[in-house]
Write a protein that holds these residues in place. Structure first.
Motif, PDB file in Angstrom:
ATOM      1  N   GLY A   1      -1.055  -5.851   1.012  1.00  0.00           N
ATOM      2  CA  GLY A   1      -0.323  -5.727  -0.240  1.00  0.00           C
ATOM      3  C   GLY A   1      -0.776  -6.729  -1.284  1.00  0.00           C
ATOM      4  O   GLY A   1      -0.848  -6.407  -2.471  1.00  0.00           O
TER       5      GLY A   1
ATOM      6  N   SER B   1      -4.001  -5.529  -2.793  1.00  0.00           N
ATOM      7  CA  SER B   1      -3.696  -4.415  -3.686  1.00  0.00           C
ATOM      8  C   SER B   1      -3.091  -4.919  -4.995  1.00  0.00           C
ATOM      9  O   SER B   1      -3.450  -4.450  -6.081  1.00  0.00           O
ATOM     10  CB  SER B   1      -2.724  -3.452  -2.999  1.00  0.00           C
ATOM     11  OG  SER B   1      -2.367  -2.392  -3.863  1.00  0.00           O
ATOM     12  N   ALA B   2      -2.185  -5.899  -4.896  1.00  0.00           N
ATOM     13  CA  ALA B   2      -1.570  -6.466  -6.105  1.00  0.00           C
ATOM     14  C   ALA B   2      -2.604  -7.206  -6.942  1.00  0.00           C
ATOM     15  O   ALA B   2      -2.541  -7.185  -8.176  1.00  0.00           O
ATOM     16  CB  ALA B   2      -0.437  -7.411  -5.717  1.00  0.00           C
TER      17      ALA B   2
ATOM     18  N   MET C   1      -4.118  -4.660  -9.054  1.00  0.00           N
ATOM     19  CA  MET C   1      -3.216  -4.021  -9.996  1.00  0.00           C
ATOM     20  C   MET C   1      -2.870  -4.922 -11.181  1.00  0.00           C
ATOM     21  O   MET C   1      -2.772  -4.451 -12.327  1.00  0.00           O
ATOM     22  CB  MET C   1      -1.929  -3.602  -9.276  1.00  0.00           C
ATOM     23  CG  MET C   1      -0.921  -2.873 -10.138  1.00  0.00           C
ATOM     24  SD  MET C   1      -1.508  -1.282 -10.716  1.00  0.00           S
ATOM     25  CE  MET C   1      -1.520  -0.363  -9.169  1.00  0.00           C
ATOM     26  N   ILE C   2      -2.683  -6.208 -10.956  1.00  0.00           N
ATOM     27  CA  ILE C   2      -2.213  -7.103 -12.021  1.00  0.00           C
ATOM     28  C   ILE C   2      -3.188  -7.170 -13.192  1.00  0.00           C
ATOM     29  O   ILE C   2      -2.801  -6.952 -14.345  1.00  0.00           O
ATOM     30  CB  ILE C   2      -1.905  -8.500 -11.445  1.00  0.00           C
ATOM     31  CG1 ILE C   2      -0.662  -8.425 -10.546  1.00  0.00           C
ATOM     32  CG2 ILE C   2      -1.685  -9.512 -12.574  1.00  0.00           C
ATOM     33  CD1 ILE C   2      -0.399  -9.693  -9.758  1.00  0.00           C
TER      34      ILE C   2
ATOM     35  N   PRO D   1       4.483  -1.507  -9.309  1.00  0.00           N
ATOM     36  CA  PRO D   1       4.753  -2.642  -8.411  1.00  0.00           C
ATOM     37  C   PRO D   1       6.240  -2.962  -8.304  1.00  0.00           C
ATOM     38  O   PRO D   1       6.725  -3.345  -7.234  1.00  0.00           O
ATOM     39  CB  PRO D   1       3.974  -3.798  -9.057  1.00  0.00           C
ATOM     40  CG  PRO D   1       2.952  -3.142  -9.918  1.00  0.00           C
ATOM     41  CD  PRO D   1       3.592  -1.888 -10.415  1.00  0.00           C
TER      42      PRO D   1
END
Length: 434
Positions: free
Chosen positions: A58, A61-62, A65-66, A366
């Motif tokens: 996770g 993945s974050a 994404m951020i 998120p």
């Protein structure tokens, strides 16, 4: 083929909407999509193979994404200031290098979590600049009354690459390991970037000088805020998209594990969703609704059904049927949405408007996935799932209250102006043949 005079065999001309740029963009998207969808699986297994936990997966993945969310608006403004194909090629080059380094780390053994997170962040930054430029370039590559068919064909390619890439990626991870799949993804970015370097932008109008990136961001916001149908649907999907992803990524696997028999049935249901998206894109090559946003918005209501099916829960066959139908529905919306943007937004502002659209689609994801667990603990899983269903229905009904959503009509009359160029009725704006 058709026969000409004296029985001569002639090659059938390709349809008007399938111009050189459209074909190059579609081919590049399929190539990159095959690699990227396989890499999504490979990245998770690379983290786990290095001794990471589900939390570490996770975090990586974050990390992607951020920066993707953070830089989207800047990426849209840049893509409307510079030649879009150069922005796309530069972003593909960044992703190629990032995924290549990621592959080398994994193949060399014992990659560290911070290294994988850093490279994921670099990839997310590249995607933030690529996505608005790519959507703007696609919208600018199509003209004429068959633009809806062109967008549908493009979506067929996107969905085929998603399904094929996931299937191939899973098989290759099992056969040769995640490192090689990441290396293939790096190569796919290189091939896609090379294809995009050959895009012809000679027909794109020259960009007028502007007051800078911040000026362009404000100008893009005015384009969005001045169209209630546009900002209404962006707000709607900021929540609808987040709810759908939370249901599929959090609640779906839990329901499958407890009631359906585990990962196998859930994988079958997701495969049905993928098949539905492919079927929906094929449907839209023929279906030409006159009121494009009304048809698209009505197709959002079935997206409330998967969470309801999981709340019951339905058996695997019923759940697969529901997910197949929702896959068809999302493609009806996707194509009508692209058609509305193409028809209503000035060409020189495609990318910055697209960046606001992308931001709305991603920003709440998120938050929704993080709150899915606490919501389940607070009210119970069935209530949380029914709440997801209610949100989709209520937001979609609210959007239908916007007059322009109900009234926006497909424009089919394209006439020649005095210079021989095609012109539509957007205040005399031209659509230059690509």
């Amino acid at each position: 083929m058709v026969r000409g005079p004296a029985g001569a065999v002639l090659v059938r001309a390709r349809p008007p909407w399938a111009g050189r740029n459209f074909l190059l963009l579609s081919a590049a998207t399929v190539v990159a999509g095959l690699g990227s969808n396989g890499a999504l699986i490979a990245t998770s297994f690379a983290v786990l193979g290095a001794g990471g936990s589900a939390t570490d997966v996770g975090l990586v993945s974050a990390a992607r994404m951020i920066p993707l969310v953070f830089f989207l608006l800047i990426g849209g403004a840049i893509a409307d200031r510079l030649p879009r194909h150069r922005v796309m090629v530069a972003a593909n080059s960044v992703n190629c290098v990032a995924q290549g380094l990621f592959a080398l780390l994994v193949l060399a053994g014992e990659p560290r979590l911070w290294q994988m997170a850093l490279l994921a962040a670099v990839g997310g930054t590249g995607q933030a600049f690529f996505a608005p430029a790519a959507e703007g370039m696609l919208l600018a590559s199509v003209s004429g009354e068959d633009s809806g068919r062109a967008f549908a064909v493009f979506r067929v390619g996107v969905n085929g690459a998603t399904i094929g890439g996931a299937a191939l990626g899973g098989a290759l991870v099992a056969a040769v390991g995640p490192g090689w799949v990441l290396a293939i993804d790096s190569a796919s970015f290189a091939v896609a970037g090379a294809l995009r370097a050959f895009l012809d932008v000679s027909g794109v109008p020259a960009r007028a000088p502007s007051g800078g990136v911040l000026h362009d961001l404000r100008d893009g916001w005015r384009e969005v805020a001045g169209r209630p149908w546009l900002w209404g649907i962006v707000v709607q999907f900021s929540i609808v998209n987040a709810v759908i992803i939370a249901v599929q990524s959090v609640y779906g696997p839990l329901v499958a594990e407890e009631h359906l028999g585990g990962a196998g049935p859930w994988g079958l249901a997701l495969a049905a969703f993928g098949a539905g998206t492919a079927g929906g894109a094929l449907l839209m090559t023929r279906y030409k609704p006159r009121r494009i946003l009304l048809a698209g918005t009505l197709s959002v209501f079935p997206l409330a059904l998967p969470s309801a099916a999981l709340a019951v829960p339905l058996p695997t066959a019923g759940l697969a049927a529901v997910l197949f139908g929702s896959g068809v529905s999302i493609e009806v919306f996707a194509v009508t949405w692209m058609l509305a943007l193409h028809q209503e937004i000035p060409e020189e502002k495609f990318s910055r408007v697209s960046s606001y659209d992308w931001l709305g689609s991603l920003a709440m994801v998120p938050v929704a996935t993080a709150l899915a667990g606490p919501a389940q603990d607070l009210v119970g899983r069935p209530a949380a799932l029914w709440g997801c269903t209610a949100l989709v229905v209520l937001l979609t009904a609210a959007v239908l209250c916007v007059p322009d959503v109900r009234r926006l009509t497909r424009r089919t009359a394209v006439v020649a102006d005095g210079d021989g160029d095609a012109a539509d009725d957007r205040g005399g704006a031209r659509i230059t043949p690509r």
